[in-house]
Design a protein around this motif. Structure first.
Motif, PDB file in Angstrom:
ATOM      1  N   GLY A 226       0.817  -1.210   0.000  1.00  0.00           N
ATOM      2  CA  GLY A 226       0.000   0.000   0.000  1.00  0.00           C
ATOM      3  C   GLY A 226       0.844   1.251   0.000  1.00  0.00           C
ATOM      4  N   ALA A 227       1.863   1.219   0.874  1.00  0.00           N
ATOM      5  CA  ALA A 227       2.682   2.411   1.006  1.00  0.00           C
ATOM      6  C   ALA A 227       3.440   2.725  -0.275  1.00  0.00           C
ATOM      7  N   VAL A 228       3.976   1.658  -0.902  1.00  0.00           N
ATOM      8  CA  VAL A 228       4.796   1.912  -2.110  1.00  0.00           C
ATOM      9  C   VAL A 228       3.943   2.393  -3.268  1.00  0.00           C
ATOM     10  N   LEU A 229       2.880   1.652  -3.514  1.00  0.00           N
ATOM     11  CA  LEU A 229       2.093   1.915  -4.710  1.00  0.00           C
ATOM     12  C   LEU A 229       1.529   3.332  -4.721  1.00  0.00           C
ATOM     13  N   GLU A 230       1.046   3.741  -3.564  1.00  0.00           N
ATOM     14  CA  GLU A 230       0.454   5.075  -3.492  1.00  0.00           C
ATOM     15  C   GLU A 230       1.479   6.150  -3.796  1.00  0.00           C
ATOM     16  N   ARG A 231       2.696   5.914  -3.366  1.00  0.00           N
ATOM     17  CA  ARG A 231       3.733   6.920  -3.610  1.00  0.00           C
ATOM     18  C   ARG A 231       4.215   6.892  -5.051  1.00  0.00           C
ATOM     19  N   LEU A 232       4.005   5.765  -5.708  1.00  0.00           N
ATOM     20  CA  LEU A 232       4.324   5.721  -7.128  1.00  0.00           C
ATOM     21  C   LEU A 232       3.295   6.542  -7.892  1.00  0.00           C
ATOM     22  N   VAL A 233       2.058   6.325  -7.538  1.00  0.00           N
ATOM     23  CA  VAL A 233       0.953   7.009  -8.204  1.00  0.00           C
ATOM     24  C   VAL A 233       1.085   8.528  -8.065  1.00  0.00           C
ATOM     25  N   SER A 234       1.538   8.962  -6.890  1.00  0.00           N
ATOM     26  CA  SER A 234       1.605  10.404  -6.667  1.00  0.00           C
ATOM     27  C   SER A 234       2.849  11.017  -7.284  1.00  0.00           C
ATOM     28  N   GLY A 235       3.739  10.162  -7.725  1.00  0.00           N
ATOM     29  CA  GLY A 235       4.946  10.709  -8.318  1.00  0.00           C
ATOM     30  C   GLY A 235       6.038  10.977  -7.308  1.00  0.00           C
ATOM     31  N   GLU A 236       5.755  10.690  -6.056  1.00  0.00           N
ATOM     32  CA  GLU A 236       6.809  10.859  -5.057  1.00  0.00           C
ATOM     33  C   GLU A 236       7.968   9.926  -5.404  1.00  0.00           C
ATOM     34  N   HIS A 237       7.595   8.750  -5.885  1.00  0.00           N
ATOM     35  CA  HIS A 237       8.611   7.852  -6.430  1.00  0.00           C
ATOM     36  C   HIS A 237       8.394   7.763  -7.925  1.00  0.00           C
ATOM     37  N   ALA A 238       9.508   7.756  -8.638  1.00  0.00           N
ATOM     38  CA  ALA A 238       9.405   7.667 -10.089  1.00  0.00           C
ATOM     39  C   ALA A 238       9.399   6.218 -10.533  1.00  0.00           C
ATOM     40  N   ILE A 239      10.151   5.406  -9.804  1.00  0.00           N
ATOM     41  CA  ILE A 239      10.301   3.990 -10.177  1.00  0.00           C
ATOM     42  C   ILE A 239      10.116   3.137  -8.928  1.00  0.00           C
ATOM     43  N   THR A 240       9.450   2.015  -9.096  1.00  0.00           N
ATOM     44  CA  THR A 240       9.422   1.031  -8.015  1.00  0.00           C
ATOM     45  C   THR A 240       9.908  -0.290  -8.575  1.00  0.00           C
ATOM     46  N   TYR A 241      10.826  -0.895  -7.845  1.00  0.00           N
ATOM     47  CA  TYR A 241      11.525  -2.074  -8.366  1.00  0.00           C
ATOM     48  C   TYR A 241      10.962  -3.353  -7.756  1.00  0.00           C
ATOM     49  N   ASN A 242      10.835  -4.397  -8.588  1.00  0.00           N
ATOM     50  CA  ASN A 242      10.352  -5.695  -8.110  1.00  0.00           C
ATOM     51  C   ASN A 242       9.004  -5.621  -7.405  1.00  0.00           C
ATOM     52  N   MET A 243       7.990  -5.246  -8.197  1.00  0.00           N
ATOM     53  CA  MET A 243       6.642  -5.163  -7.649  1.00  0.00           C
ATOM     54  C   MET A 243       5.783  -6.286  -8.221  1.00  0.00           C
TER      55      MET A 243
ATOM     56  N   THR C 522      -2.940  -5.151  -0.553  1.00  0.00           N
ATOM     57  CA  THR C 522      -2.842  -5.280  -2.005  1.00  0.00           C
ATOM     58  C   THR C 522      -2.435  -3.959  -2.642  1.00  0.00           C
ATOM     59  N   GLY C 523      -2.218  -2.964  -1.813  1.00  0.00           N
ATOM     60  CA  GLY C 523      -1.786  -1.691  -2.378  1.00  0.00           C
ATOM     61  C   GLY C 523      -2.943  -0.804  -2.789  1.00  0.00           C
ATOM     62  N   ALA C 524      -4.165  -1.248  -2.525  1.00  0.00           N
ATOM     63  CA  ALA C 524      -5.313  -0.475  -3.018  1.00  0.00           C
ATOM     64  C   ALA C 524      -5.684   0.613  -2.024  1.00  0.00           C
ATOM     65  N   VAL C 525      -4.789   1.562  -1.858  1.00  0.00           N
ATOM     66  CA  VAL C 525      -5.025   2.640  -0.906  1.00  0.00           C
ATOM     67  C   VAL C 525      -6.254   3.449  -1.294  1.00  0.00           C
TER      68      VAL C 525
END
Lengths: 359, 350, 555
Positions: A226-243, C522-525
């Motif tokens: 949850g934590a990673v994906l949301e930050r990818l969506v917001s652009g806080e992270h540009a890349i997420t590895y091994n998802m 599941t990442g579904a925030v």
């Protein structure tokens, strides 16, 4: 009072010994109709899984339609919870699951290797891709690539890396651009994170280069998706590895900004593994479910949620893998146990720490 | 048979001894005042009788029932069947006056109509007949006090306890209440114990006074006895308005002691147990001191220092051989040398 | 209450508290799960934890955060309580329900609200960056974590302080005003000191919540690699692949070891509770303190706290529920969507989850408060070693962070024969929640009880009533406000709970918290946020109705 408590606990433990549910490793009925009849007689089925209930719902519905006499109870919990709960319930001689279906591949295999699972040769076994069946005790039920995800707003199409080596070059080229902008699951704090890391290192030497490149740009590490994906969506992270690819693909449906890369040099795939415990109270129903899970109908339903089929005759099930994808599945075998060996695991984590944390 | 018998009761708060062995006997229908300063242990004694404090020694008997005997008997407060009026009145703010007063009867499972009648009767006797449906917050201090008393009386307990009953009333009310409380207790034929630090209150309400100090009994007797024959300096000084001064004993003859105050000689009742040549303390009630015009027996010379008019009398301050004495007169004094007469029977030497 | 009855209640409570704790203690000394085969006694778990650098770092961080957040929450909470309950601030009645808003939302979700609002690419941050060219703050730093933790725990202090202040008679404050003291002086030197017990209790409890903090550090401290004890525990479940209960148990033992001296300190500081008695038998009136020119700074303080702690993160959350994308480079107006709610509506068992949650929180919550009141009465004004023992024990269940509390209670229900049938019902979840939050509910009830002057109860005894009758006729009615306050606190807490009941859940007994967690995994925030939006709306709606109801009653 403590004496009373201690004796209560002791009594409880003693009773667990006496109360052991007899192992239901009875011989499977000779014919399928007999199995179905046995399943209907049992009348119930308890599934512990870490697949989200919304995604499992169509499956359960379809199973119910097929076998109307079987009441299905689906318990959705995390892989660690599943494991803890299961082993405690079996030790207490209390009813536990009839089917364990989880993405923690190492834990599932450990349960089987520790003798908790009963063998069942599914009638769908021959239709599966090679490597999907471990000793008839553990079955792979999905094929989910482990991808590199990126935010399209942050990276123009021309710069998107296609291979692991590309990624290394990209990261090394302008490190200031990437500092703190890459996220991933923490191998120390996430079971899946460790699984991906360990297998990555085993698969190819370029993984070590990626590790070093990542270590140089202060990657952000998380314990949950949850934590990673949301930050990818917001652009806080540009890349997420091994998802986990299925989650990324689902998100992509809702937010077109999410980009998914299947590295062409190799893309690892993981599987959700299913097993039937020896202590299952509804063994026949469980076997019916296992067969169903591996059937074309169920696999199609799973593919609709971006979990690609593990049947050889279904291709990517419509999930949309790029042609020429170079998949390297995480093997469903004893090698998974090696990662659970504390000495080996801590050694791998040492390498990780040296590369990433202790800079 | 004594209505209340307290025998050698000791009470400790933690390691601090508060009552160090007090005994009293109270006859049926008597009212006794526990009089003393703060910290004398009087409230503690009252609470021990009520069962709200646990003595470490002694016995307490009410009527023919032993309610406390250290080590074997300890009847809980709710079973002692006595009345207690708290200093703060302890009225339940969320209940009406009628509910407050009727609760003891409710607990004793009295039937509703009878309960109501008895509550009405007792409210009437304290003069609060129409206030039954009010809440305590709607009443004045004096009214709240009467409700508290009504609650203590309604179940006709054989013994009633009152903790500083008048201390929260203003001066005018206090005078009235003094009379009225005694009247009500006598009317109901109750035996009463009350605690006070005010001697006027004690003398006005009680049949007998028990003077306590430092956890022990100093003197016990009727108000008159305590006022006119104190047997210790503390008792003498505590009651009334006094002049206390230092004298030197010259001679002791039977019950009399001849003492020297400055150059003068005076005679007083000897309760000192001291020998000639020793210093002693003399006590005399201010109202017994007379201002006279010339020297004589039992008279000492005095110089007027200051005078104050308080309406009912003049209060004067004199200097006698370096010590200050007060005296009262009805009219102004000329600013001259005076003499003070200290009547023999009114002067005590300790 | 008779002595044997008191002892019986306290003993039963002790069994409930110590059963899971003893299991944990035993577990910490074993080499594997206590129910496993070939398990032997060993101090290895202690060795591992005490030689792990991460443990000491996590402990240090937790202590710093706890101290910091207590230092913020208590003063702010106390002053806000005074403003709402005792001063003549206009509009107080309508704003008051909002004071509890941070408690309605699970900390995991609220933390994300902060990220969406103030994170590196948060809505507010980007807006500020557009104006001045850079973002002047870093949300992921330790001091921001402490600030947010402190401010979001203001409601905990507020509930205790306001309950105590409500019971104060005005006479003490009137006395102060008559000597010429201004309102600020009155607050600081009279009103607040009078509720010192409430403030001290809530300080210890907030400090303790600091150790239990999980959602907030998970979201805000993770990126910096800053560990706290609860996230360290979480790490221990994964670091060896197989969850290592013995290591987790050691951490719990450490927290228990911190709890005991804390309670000791608290008891010392409150040695004479008589000083704080304010419901006396002489009825006084309650008047509000006029604060005159302080009105505007006071309102500013309230608005500032609300804006930062409640309005902005919640608005960000709600906004997020309607967005398909956000953050750097996202055009918000083009991303509006109802997709998340649609997806949520299709979620199996959603309605059942909501119903279960409300059942456990409302009916269950009322039962819990009843239980707390019973236990509080058992030790009320009783100088006995049993009462002291209870005092020390009550906080201990909260020494176990949610993850392991749930596990330990699960083990108790699993291995104790006569409890097994109850395990898969809502009763076991209710029991787990009641146990874990016991200290909080009980403190509120106990401090209300202490505010009653002893002679009110003694008068009852003299009138012939037994201790139990006095409790029913005098004590309980007089603490009605306290009981309501406790129920409100428990209700909100139970709705928000997500980690404690995890192992006790079965199909049929899901609660909102578990739905949140599985979606989160599941990442579904986005669906998590949508669910929280509905959650917030429901609770706010309920509170709004409660305010109208209260107004009708008093008006």
């Amino acid at each position: 009072m403590k004496v009373i408590l201690a004796s209560l606990i002791a009594a409880g433990l003693l009773l667990t010994g006496c109360n052991r549910v007899p192992d239901s490793v009875a011989a499977t009925p000779a014919t399928y109709p007999e199995l179905i009849a046995a399943g209907q007689r049992e009348g119930g089925l308890s599934i512990y899984s870490n697949t989200d209930s919304a995604e499992a719902e169509p499956l359960i519905e379809a199973f119910r339609k097929r076998y109307p006499g079987i009441a299905v109870e689906y318990a959705d919990q995390s892989s660690v919870e599943m494991y803890s709960r299961f082993i405690a319930e079996v030790a207490a001689g209390q009813g536990s699951a009839d089917v364990l279906w989880g993405s923690a591949m190492d834990l599932q295999l450990k349960l089987a290797a520790d003798g908790y699972a009963q063998p069942y040769h599914s009638r769908e076994s021959d239709a599966l891709l090679p490597g999907s069946n471990w000793r008839d005790m553990v079955y792979a039920t999905t094929r989910e690539p482990i991808v590199i995800a990126y935010n399209k707003r942050m990276i123009p199409a021309a710069q998107v890396p296609r291979t692991h080596a590309d990624l290394v070059r990209l990261l090394r080229d302008k490190p200031e651009r990437w500092k703190g902008r890459v996220g991933m699951l923490d191998p120390e704090r996430s079971g899946l994170g460790f699984l991906f890391y360990a297998n990555d290192m085993q698969t190819s030497p370029v993984a070590k280069d990626v590790l070093d490149a990542l270590g140089a740009i202060d990657p952000k590490l998380y314990s949950s998706n949850g934590a990673v994906l949301e930050r990818l969506v917001s652009g806080e992270h540009a890349i997420t590895y091994n998802m986990i690819g299925s989650y990324m693909l689902k998100r992509q449906k809702k937010d077109p900004n999410v980009g998914v890369i299947y590295p062409t040099d190799y893309t690892m795939t993981m599987s959700r593994l299913a097993l039937i415990p020896k202590a299952a109270r509804h063994p026949s129903a469980a076997k019916l479910f296992m067969d169903f899970l591996l059937s074309a109908e169920a696999q199609t339903l799973l593919a609709a949620n971006k979990m690609a089929p593990v049947r050889a005759d279904m291709g990517d099930g419509g999930v949309g893998f790029p042609a020429g994808a170079n998949f390297k599945p995480i093997k469903v075998d004893e090698s998974l146990l090696g990662e659970l060996d504390p000495v080996h695991r801590l050694a791998l984590l040492q390498t990780w720490r040296r590369a990433v944390r202790d800079r | 048979m004594a209505k209340l018998s307290v025998s050698d009761v000791h009470v400790r708060y933690g390691t601090n001894p508060v009552l160090k062995g007090v005994s009293i006997e109270l006859a049926d229908g008597e009212i006794i005042a526990l009089l003393g300063r703060s910290g004398s242990g009087k409230s503690t004694l009252l609470r021990a009788i009520a069962g709200l404090e646990q003595p470490t020694q002694g016995t307490i008997t009410i009527g023919d029932k032993t309610v406390f005997d250290h080590g074997c008997v300890n009847v809980p407060p709710e079973a002692r069947n006595l009345g207690l009026v708290f200093q703060s009145y302890a009225l339940w703010p969320h209940r009406t006056v009628r509910d407050n007063v009727g609760y003891p009867l409710k607990v004793r499972k009295m039937a509703a109509p009878q309960l109501r009648a008895q509550v009405d009767e007792v409210l009437d006797s304290v003069g609060l007949a129409e206030y039954g449906d009010r809440h305590p917050s709607e009443l004045s201090g004096g009214q709240q006090q009467r409700v508290a008393l009504a609650r203590a009386l309604v179940y006709r307990p054989p013994l009633i306890l009152l903790d500083e009953p008048l201390s929260n009333l203003d001066a005018k009310l206090r005078d009235e209440a003094r009379v009225w409380i005694r009247q009500i207790i006598k009317k109901y034929g109750l035996t009463g114990v009350f605690v006070t630090h005010d001697q006027v209150e004690a003398m006005g309400i009680a049949d007998r006074i028990a003077l306590l100090d430092g956890g022990q009994m100093v003197q016990s007797g009727t108000p008159e006895e305590l006022y006119t024959s104190p047997n210790s300096f503390f008792a003498a000084d505590f009651m009334g308005l006094n002049d206390c001064f230092e004298v030197t004993i010259e001679a002791i003859g039977g019950e009399q002691a001849t003492c020297r105050l400055g150059e003068a000689r005076i005679v007083g009742r000897d309760k000192s147990g001291k020998r000639p040549g020793e210093k002693a303390r003399a006590v005399i009630r201010v109202e017994s001191l007379r201002v006279v015009d010339g020297p004589g027996p039992a008279r000492v010379p005095a110089t007027l220092v200051t005078s104050v008019y308080v309406g009912s009398r003049w209060e004067h301050l004199f200097d006698v051989a370096g010590q200050q004495l007060r005296a009262f007169t009805t009219s102004r004094l000329p600013d001259a040398a005076h003499h003070l007469e200290l009547p023999n029977g009114q002067l005590w030497i300790f | 209450m008779t002595r044997p009855f008191r002892i019986g209640i306290i003993a039963a409570t002790a069994v409930a508290i110590f059963a899971p704790l003893l299991l944990v203690l035993v577990q910490s000394l074993l080499s594997g799960p206590f129910f496993g085969q070939n398990v032997h006694v060993t101090p290895d778990a202690f060795t591992y934890v005490f030689t792990d650098g991460d443990f000491w770092r996590a402990l240090r961080n937790s202590v710093i955060i706890s101290i910091g957040m207590t230092a913020i929450a208590v003063p702010v909470g106390a002053i806000l309580a005074f403003l709402f309950v005792r001063s003549d601030l206009p509009g107080a009645r309508w704003l008051e329900p909002l004071m509890l808003a941070p408690m309605f939302i699970s900390s995991l979700v609220l933390s994300f609200g902060f990220v969406i609002a103030f994170g590196p690419v948060g809505i507010v941050s980007l807006w500020v960056r557009d104006m001045i060219g850079f973002v002047p703050w870093n949300l992921y730093s330790l001091h921001w974590l402490i600030l947010i933790a402190g401010l979001t725990h203001v409601p905990h202090v507020f509930i205790y302080a306001s309950s105590a202040l409500r019971n104060l008679g005005s006479d003490v404050e009137d006395a102060a005003r008559s000597t010429g003291a201004g309102p600020l002086r009155v607050v600081l030197t009279v009103s607040l000191p009078m509720v010192r017990p409430a403030l001290l209790y809530s300080a210890v409890l907030v400090f303790f919540l600091g150790f239990e903090l999980f959602g907030l550090p998970l979201v805000l401290a993770d990126p910096q690699g800053v560990l706290v004890l609860a996230t360290y525990l979480y790490k221990l479940t994964n670091i060896l692949g197989v969850p290592s209960y013995q290591l987790m148990a050691v951490v719990v033992i450490v927290i228990v070891a911190i709890a005991l001296p804390l309670v000791f300190l608290q008891r010392k500081l409150l040695a004479t509770s008589d000083r704080y008695v304010s419901i006396k038998g002489k009825a006084g009136n309650q008047r509000r303190v006029a604060i005159g020119k302080w009105k505007w700074p006071a309102l500013a303080l309230i608005v500032a706290w609300l804006a930062f702690t409640v309005i902005l993160p919640v608005a960000a959350l709600v906004f997020r529920a309607f967005l398909s994308s956000w953050g750097e480079g996202a055009v918000l107006s083009e991303s509006l969507t109802l997709e998340h709610f649609r997806e949520l509506a299709g979620y199996p068992n959603l309605i059942r989850g909501i119903v279960n949650t409300f059942l456990v929180a409302s009916v269950g919550g009322a039962l819990s408060v009843g239980l707390y009141a019973l236990i509080s009465l058992a030790q009320h004004r009783w100088k006995s070693r049993w009462a002291t023992f209870l005092d020390y024990s009550v906080l201990l269940p909260r020494a176990m962070p949610g993850i392991i509390a749930g596990l330990a209670i699960f083990w108790v229900f699993l291995f104790v024969p006569f409890l097994q049938p109850v395990r898969s019902t809502l009763i076991s979840i209710w029991f787990a929640y009641t146990l874990v939050w016991m200290a909080y509910g009980m403190r509120l009830v106990q401090s209300s009880m202490l505010q009653i002057a002893p002679d009110l109860e003694e008068a009852g005894r003299i009138c012939g009533a037994t201790g139990a009758q006095v409790s029913r006729y005098v004590t309980l009615p007089l603490i009605r406000t306290g009981l309501m306050g406790a129920w409100l606190l428990i209700f909100v807490t139970f709705v928000r709970e997500y980690s404690t009941g995890v192992y006790l859940l079965s199909p049929g007994t899901e609660v909102i918290g578990s739905l949140l967690v599985s979606q989160w995994a599941t990442g579904a925030v986005d669906t998590v946020v949508a669910l929280s939006t509905i959650n917030i709306a429901m609770v706010m709606g309920g509170l709004f109705l409660l305010t109208i109801f209260r107004k009708k009653q008093n008006g």
